[in-house]
Design a protein around this motif. Structure first.
Motif, PDB file in Angstrom:
ATOM      1  N   ALA A   1     -13.046  17.631 -10.156  1.00 30.13           N
ATOM      2  CA  ALA A   1     -13.874  16.432 -10.109  1.00 30.13           C
ATOM      3  C   ALA A   1     -13.013  15.237  -9.740  1.00 30.13           C
ATOM      4  CB  ALA A   1     -14.545  16.196 -11.466  1.00 30.13           C
ATOM      5  N   LEU A   2     -13.630  14.248  -9.107  1.00 25.97           N
ATOM      6  CA  LEU A   2     -12.923  13.031  -8.740  1.00 25.97           C
ATOM      7  C   LEU A   2     -12.491  12.300 -10.003  1.00 25.97           C
ATOM      8  CD1 LEU A   2     -12.104  11.215  -6.305  1.00 25.97           C
ATOM      9  CD2 LEU A   2     -14.256   9.990  -6.692  1.00 25.97           C
ATOM     10  N   ALA A   3     -11.209  11.969 -10.094  1.00 19.70           N
ATOM     11  CA  ALA A   3     -10.696  11.272 -11.272  1.00 19.70           C
ATOM     12  C   ALA A   3     -11.186   9.837 -11.296  1.00 19.70           C
ATOM     13  CB  ALA A   3      -9.167  11.315 -11.277  1.00 19.70           C
ATOM     14  N   SER A   4     -11.348   9.297 -12.501  1.00 21.04           N
ATOM     15  CA  SER A   4     -11.818   7.931 -12.673  1.00 21.04           C
ATOM     16  C   SER A   4     -10.849   6.949 -12.021  1.00 21.04           C
ATOM     17  CB  SER A   4     -11.951   7.619 -14.166  1.00 21.04           C
ATOM     18  OG  SER A   4     -12.343   6.273 -14.363  1.00 21.04           O
ATOM     19  N   GLY A   5     -11.391   5.989 -11.273  1.00 22.61           N
ATOM     20  CA  GLY A   5     -10.587   4.979 -10.599  1.00 22.61           C
ATOM     21  C   GLY A   5     -10.213   5.326  -9.181  1.00 22.61           C
ATOM     22  N   TRP A   6     -10.633   6.484  -8.717  1.00 24.89           N
ATOM     23  CA  TRP A   6     -10.277   6.947  -7.375  1.00 24.89           C
ATOM     24  C   TRP A   6     -11.544   7.212  -6.573  1.00 24.89           C
ATOM     25  CZ3 TRP A   6      -5.222   6.647  -6.209  1.00 24.89           C
ATOM     26  CH2 TRP A   6      -4.347   6.532  -7.289  1.00 24.89           C
ATOM     27  N   PRO A   7     -11.405   7.148  -5.196  1.00 27.41           N
ATOM     28  CA  PRO A   7     -10.195   7.038  -4.376  1.00 27.41           C
ATOM     29  C   PRO A   7      -9.737   5.594  -4.216  1.00 27.41           C
ATOM     30  CG  PRO A   7     -12.088   7.192  -2.958  1.00 27.41           C
ATOM     31  CD  PRO A   7     -12.615   7.318  -4.366  1.00 27.41           C
ATOM     32  N   ARG A   8      -8.554   5.460  -3.618  1.00 29.01           N
ATOM     33  CA  ARG A   8      -8.029   4.158  -3.248  1.00 29.01           C
ATOM     34  C   ARG A   8      -7.840   4.135  -1.732  1.00 29.01           C
ATOM     35  NH1 ARG A   8      -8.477   0.156  -6.727  1.00 29.01           N
ATOM     36  NH2 ARG A   8      -6.758  -0.851  -5.624  1.00 29.01           N
ATOM     37  N   ARG A   9      -8.461   3.134  -1.101  1.00 23.30           N
ATOM     38  CA  ARG A   9      -8.342   3.008   0.348  1.00 23.30           C
ATOM     39  C   ARG A   9      -7.054   2.282   0.736  1.00 23.30           C
ATOM     40  NH1 ARG A   9     -13.490   3.147   3.382  1.00 23.30           N
ATOM     41  NH2 ARG A   9     -15.130   3.865   1.960  1.00 23.30           N
ATOM     42  N   ALA A  10      -6.553   2.622   1.904  1.00 21.30           N
ATOM     43  CA  ALA A  10      -5.436   1.884   2.476  1.00 21.30           C
ATOM     44  C   ALA A  10      -5.955   0.577   3.063  1.00 21.30           C
ATOM     45  CB  ALA A  10      -4.752   2.726   3.546  1.00 21.30           C
ATOM     46  N   PHE A  11      -5.047  -0.289   3.491  1.00 20.39           N
ATOM     47  CA  PHE A  11      -5.420  -1.514   4.187  1.00 20.39           C
ATOM     48  C   PHE A  11      -5.642  -1.217   5.672  1.00 20.39           C
ATOM     49  CE2 PHE A  11      -3.455  -2.956   0.349  1.00 20.39           C
ATOM     50  CZ  PHE A  11      -4.069  -4.157   0.040  1.00 20.39           C
ATOM     51  N   ASP A  12      -6.352  -2.119   6.327  1.00 25.27           N
ATOM     52  CA  ASP A  12      -6.607  -1.970   7.760  1.00 25.27           C
ATOM     53  C   ASP A  12      -5.728  -2.950   8.517  1.00 25.27           C
ATOM     54  OD1 ASP A  12      -7.598  -1.470  10.272  1.00 25.27           O
ATOM     55  OD2 ASP A  12      -9.455  -2.618   9.973  1.00 25.27           O
ATOM     56  N   GLU A  13      -4.636  -2.446   9.060  1.00 29.03           N
ATOM     57  CA  GLU A  13      -3.709  -3.277   9.826  1.00 29.03           C
ATOM     58  C   GLU A  13      -3.670  -2.879  11.300  1.00 29.03           C
ATOM     59  OE1 GLU A  13      -1.544  -5.768   9.158  1.00 29.03           O
ATOM     60  OE2 GLU A  13      -1.889  -6.021   7.024  1.00 29.03           O
ATOM     61  N   LEU A  14      -3.941  -1.626  11.583  1.00 32.29           N
ATOM     62  CA  LEU A  14      -3.705  -1.073  12.912  1.00 32.29           C
ATOM     63  C   LEU A  14      -4.926  -0.291  13.389  1.00 32.29           C
ATOM     64  CD1 LEU A  14      -0.131   0.336  12.182  1.00 32.29           C
ATOM     65  CD2 LEU A  14      -0.697  -1.870  13.196  1.00 32.29           C
ATOM     66  N   GLY A  15      -4.816   0.244  14.604  1.00 34.03           N
ATOM     67  CA  GLY A  15      -5.824   1.156  15.113  1.00 34.03           C
ATOM     68  C   GLY A  15      -6.528   0.705  16.356  1.00 34.03           C
ATOM     69  N   ALA A  16      -6.596  -0.588  16.611  1.00 38.34           N
ATOM     70  CA  ALA A  16      -7.276  -1.086  17.794  1.00 38.34           C
ATOM     71  C   ALA A  16      -6.265  -1.687  18.762  1.00 38.34           C
ATOM     72  CB  ALA A  16      -8.314  -2.148  17.406  1.00 38.34           C
ATOM     73  N   GLY A  17      -6.685  -1.786  20.009  1.00 40.53           N
ATOM     74  CA  GLY A  17      -5.819  -2.427  21.002  1.00 40.53           C
ATOM     75  C   GLY A  17      -4.491  -1.719  21.160  1.00 40.53           C
ATOM     76  N   GLY A  18      -4.536  -0.373  21.273  1.00 46.94           N
ATOM     77  CA  GLY A  18      -3.304   0.390  21.418  1.00 46.94           C
ATOM     78  C   GLY A  18      -2.553   0.554  20.126  1.00 46.94           C
ATOM     79  N   GLY A  19      -3.207   0.324  19.009  1.00 48.44           N
ATOM     80  CA  GLY A  19      -2.589   0.577  17.719  1.00 48.44           C
ATOM     81  C   GLY A  19      -1.992  -0.652  17.067  1.00 48.44           C
ATOM     82  N   SER A  20      -2.194  -1.839  17.660  1.00 51.30           N
ATOM     83  CA  SER A  20      -1.538  -3.035  17.133  1.00 51.30           C
ATOM     84  C   SER A  20      -2.447  -3.921  16.300  1.00 51.30           C
ATOM     85  CB  SER A  20      -0.967  -3.859  18.288  1.00 51.30           C
ATOM     86  OG  SER A  20      -0.022  -3.103  19.012  1.00 51.30           O
ATOM     87  N   TYR A  21      -3.745  -3.663  16.295  1.00 50.10           N
ATOM     88  CA  TYR A  21      -4.672  -4.548  15.614  1.00 50.10           C
ATOM     89  C   TYR A  21      -5.647  -3.740  14.775  1.00 50.10           C
ATOM     90  CZ  TYR A  21      -2.800  -7.717  19.110  1.00 50.10           C
ATOM     91  OH  TYR A  21      -1.950  -8.454  19.894  1.00 50.10           O
ATOM     92  N   PRO A  22      -6.272  -4.379  13.775  1.00 48.04           N
ATOM     93  CA  PRO A  22      -7.234  -3.668  12.923  1.00 48.04           C
ATOM     94  C   PRO A  22      -8.401  -3.123  13.721  1.00 48.04           C
ATOM     95  CG  PRO A  22      -6.578  -5.760  11.928  1.00 48.04           C
ATOM     96  CD  PRO A  22      -6.024  -5.758  13.312  1.00 48.04           C
ATOM     97  N   ASP A  23      -8.895  -1.972  13.279  1.00 49.35           N
ATOM     98  CA  ASP A  23     -10.029  -1.334  13.953  1.00 49.35           C
ATOM     99  C   ASP A  23     -11.236  -1.177  13.039  1.00 49.35           C
ATOM    100  OD1 ASP A  23      -9.089   0.589  12.261  1.00 49.35           O
ATOM    101  OD2 ASP A  23      -8.971   2.189  13.763  1.00 49.35           O
ATOM    102  N   GLY A  24     -11.174  -1.784  11.849  1.00 49.36           N
ATOM    103  CA  GLY A  24     -12.280  -1.672  10.923  1.00 49.36           C
ATOM    104  C   GLY A  24     -12.241  -0.443  10.046  1.00 49.36           C
ATOM    105  N   VAL A  25     -11.181   0.374  10.170  1.00 50.70           N
ATOM    106  CA  VAL A  25     -11.040   1.600   9.377  1.00 50.70           C
ATOM    107  C   VAL A  25      -9.713   1.531   8.617  1.00 50.70           C
ATOM    108  CG1 VAL A  25     -10.908   4.124   9.436  1.00 50.70           C
ATOM    109  CG2 VAL A  25     -12.342   2.907  11.093  1.00 50.70           C
ATOM    110  N   PRO A  26      -9.714   1.792   7.315  1.00 49.42           N
ATOM    111  CA  PRO A  26      -8.436   1.792   6.582  1.00 49.42           C
ATOM    112  C   PRO A  26      -7.427   2.735   7.220  1.00 49.42           C
ATOM    113  CG  PRO A  26     -10.288   1.958   5.072  1.00 49.42           C
ATOM    114  CD  PRO A  26     -10.854   2.123   6.453  1.00 49.42           C
ATOM    115  N   ASP A  27      -6.198   2.247   7.384  1.00 45.31           N
ATOM    116  CA  ASP A  27      -5.162   3.062   8.031  1.00 45.31           C
ATOM    117  C   ASP A  27      -4.799   4.259   7.163  1.00 45.31           C
ATOM    118  OD1 ASP A  27      -5.148   1.152  10.030  1.00 45.31           O
ATOM    119  OD2 ASP A  27      -3.526   0.021   9.098  1.00 45.31           O
ATOM    120  N   GLY A  28      -4.256   5.275   7.794  1.00 47.05           N
ATOM    121  CA  GLY A  28      -3.997   6.518   7.069  1.00 47.05           C
ATOM    122  C   GLY A  28      -2.585   6.635   6.532  1.00 47.05           C
ATOM    123  N   PHE A  29      -2.330   7.797   5.951  1.00 50.36           N
ATOM    124  CA  PHE A  29      -1.019   8.118   5.382  1.00 50.36           C
ATOM    125  C   PHE A  29      -0.469   9.361   6.073  1.00 50.36           C
ATOM    126  CE2 PHE A  29      -3.114   5.776   1.991  1.00 50.36           C
ATOM    127  CZ  PHE A  29      -2.127   4.883   1.609  1.00 50.36           C
TER     128      PHE A  29
END
Length: 635
Positions: free
Chosen positions: A145-173
């Motif tokens: 089962a999903l543990a209390s307090g999770w999941p935790r999303r990453a921040f959105d810094e990259l992904g658009a414009g060749g990977g240099s700008y936010p794309d509206g999706v939390p960046d991965g690990f």
């Protein structure tokens, strides 16, 4: 040993000369008791499997993640699929993700139930939701089962414009989470490096650790793919976090790049950050490699010759002490980028640690600049027989020798007393076995139908006290699959680095192996016999267990003139036996005579234990003992 294994061992002997003297890889032979578990989703890539006994039945479940975001738990008793889940379903609004990170397992809140920690998202260019999920074992029909307090999303810094700008999706690990008690409160925290240009740390309940994340405001301009290591390098009672970065002192680009050591509150450990000549994708290994009693840090540099406008210079392995000072003999220079992660272990049996790592990148499938597997002593000297180029197992259309980008595993998987190196070449569909002297093993059984992209794991999965080797990959139809090979090594076989980042908590910390049964017996046996007297001489000898548990022992003699009573038994701590020597055949020489040898062995689970077998010489002094003196005996 079954008939299939006998046939395989015979064939392996015939293949030995092919392995050593030919560039053509031998044809792998699979045993009938090796296992392929096909799973419903897409292949497993980069993510190393983990194992743990969730239901406490004495058998370990296998946890694996696929590139389509599917997480699988395989029953350790039946080797069948126990549970599966699309991890994206835990993120509201997401339908798919990617598991690039290796699986981590720990009891985060110390309640006796294990958690699975999995990071998802991969590179931001995939535009797939990135975050960390924690699942608690609950048993029953739900299983997890999903543990209390999770999941935790990453921040959105990259992904658009060749990977240099936010794309509206939390960046991965793309790194792997490590767990440890950062604040001394007895539960465990989770630490990971993100593609969102941050280092993260959460408590077991998903709350951020004070002082985290480490981001641009703290001088971290880029994150990376290096998985953190956790170890108490300054002996303050709490683990520090060691991690490589892609970060440099803006605007001081192109060099240097930073390697960090941080306290649990996010502050910097004195002496850090240290600097390297190129980005650090490699995940650090922690251990005392120079024997001074303090932990040292070892890591590679280089990725895709990332130099931010400077000259590419990632062909190095660095080793620092706990204060960030380079150890004598380091860095060592290699032939290629060192994106792989080092493994630590005592290869040569001299009591200190060696550093083992391969070079090259996973996409270098043809004419790679480096195919070497390296092994160094703690002072940076090459281990005898290294560097060497492992011959790939089942490479298909790829070259027989190729890059070695995946972290090696060190384990005596076959129970022969020597620590073997398990490594996988880029483009290979099997695990190559290298002996500690740099020679290729004749064992080519560890083959799969598709290219492998991660490190194996060596452990006793099914509770039979014998080891298994496990790895995730793909079957012939490119479906996710887990492969298990039955080995002849036992739970007492040495496994200094049995998986990626050493353990399922992914600490990257070498720890001394747990105690095992160990044979104790005198190094030699000496009889005294007075000239002119008749009759045999007898001695009482003790067989000792210098380790834990118990083992079966046996003593045999090379001469019929020496009787042993009893000749075998089981010992937990100490057992006495009597040696009776018939002295009649031996003339009086007033000197020591060699009588023969005792062969002493200790076995557990059908395998020799530590210090077994051993040969013990037997001597007789037949003469005038009144002229012979010993320190405590005079006659």
């Amino acid at each position: 040993m079954n008939l299939n294994r006998i046939l395989i061992l015979s064939l392996s002997c015939l293949l030995f000369f092919v392995v050593i003297f030919s560039n053509t890889p031998p044809t792998p032979v699979r045993a009938a008791d090796d296992i392929e578990i096909v799973l419903p989703g897409q292949r497993i890539k980069e993510s190393a499997v983990a194992v743990a006994d969730f239901n406490k039945d004495g058998k370990k479940e296998i946890v694996a993640g696929g590139i389509d975001g599917m997480l699988y738990v395989i029953n350790g008793a039946t080797y069948t699929l126990l549970w599966s889940k699309q991890i994206a379903n835990y993120f509201k609004g997401a339908s798919s993700t990617y598991i690039f990170s290796s699986i981590t397992i720990a009891d985060l809140n110390r309640d006796g139930r294990l958690e699975i920690i999995v990071a998802v998202g991969g590179t931001p260019n995939l535009h797939l939701v990135g975050g960390v999920v924690v699942l608690t074992y609950v048993g029953g029909s739900a299983q997890f089962a999903l543990a209390s307090g999770w999941p935790r999303r990453a921040f959105d810094e990259l992904g658009a414009g060749g990977g240099s700008y936010p794309d509206g999706v939390p960046d991965g690990f793309e790194s792997t989470p490590a767990v440890g008690d950062l604040d001394g409160d007895k539960d465990l925290e989770i630490v990971i490096s993100g593609s969102d240009r941050r280092l993260h740390a959460w408590h077991h309940n998903g709350k951020r650790v004070a002082g985290w994340p480490i981001d641009r405001s703290r001088g971290l301009f880029r994150g990376g793919m290096s998985s953190p290591a956790l170890a108490d390098i300054d002996r303050d009672g709490l683990p520090e976090i060691m991690v490589g970065t892609y970060s440099y002192p803006v605007p001081g680009c192109p060099n240097p790049y930073f390697f960090l050591a941080l306290n649990g509150n996010g502050s910097v450990v004195p002496g850090f950050p240290t600097q390297t000549s190129e980005v650090i994708r490699s995940s650090p290994a922690i251990g005392d490699i120079n024997g001074d009693g303090w932990l040292d840090i070892v890591v590679g540099t280089g990725d895709w010759n990332e130099s931010c406008g400077g000259i590419p210079d990632g062909k190095k392995i660095y080793a620092w002490d706990h204060r960030g000072r380079l150890l004598p003999g380091w860095p060592t220079v290699t032939k290629g980028n060192m994106a792989s992660s080092p493994a630590l272990g005592d290869l040569d049996g001299d009591g200190d640690l060696e550093v083992v790592i391969g070079c090259g990148l996973s996409y270098q499938l043809n004419n790679p600049p480096c195919t070497e597997l390296y092994a160094w002593h703690g002072d940076g000297r090459n281990v005898a027989g290294f560097p060497m180029s492992p011959l790939s197992v089942n490479p298909g259309s790829r070259p027989a020798y190729n890059a070695q980008p995946f972290p090696p595993v060190l384990a005596d998987y076959d129970g022969d007393g020597a620590i073997e190196i398990m490594t996988i070449g880029a483009g290979a569909g099997g695990i190559s076995i290298v002996k500690p002297n740099g020679q290729m093993s004749s064992d080519v059984r560890h083959a799969t139908p598709r290219i492998l992209h991660s490190s194996p794991l060596v452990d006793d999965i099914d509770g039979d006290n014998l080891l298994e080797t496990v790895i995730g990959g793909a079957n012939v139809a490119n479906k996710a699959a887990v492969y298990i090979w039955q080995e002849t090594g036992t739970i007492y076989s040495r496994r200094p680095w049995p998986m990626f980042h050493h353990d399922v908590a992914r600490t990257g910390l070498y720890s001394a192996p747990p105690p095992v049964p160990q044979l104790g017996f005198p190094a030699e046996v000496r009889f005294l016999h007075q000239q002119g007297t008749s009759g045999p001489e007898s001695l009482t000898i003790t067989v000792r267990n210098l380790g834990i548990d118990q083992f079966n022992w046996q003593v045999t003699s090379s001469t019929p003139n020496l009787q042993i009573n009893p000749g075998s038994g089981t010992v937990s701590s100490a057992a006495a036996l009597q040696l009776v020597l018939n002295t009649t055949p031996y003339p009086a020489t007033n000197s020591w005579q060699f009588i023969g040898n005792l062969t002493v062995s200790g076995r557990a689970f059908g395998q020799h234990i530590v210090s077994s077998p051993r040969t013990v010489p037997v001597w007789l002094y037949h003469g005038q003992l009144q002229h012979y003196y010993l320190p405590l005996v005079r006659k």
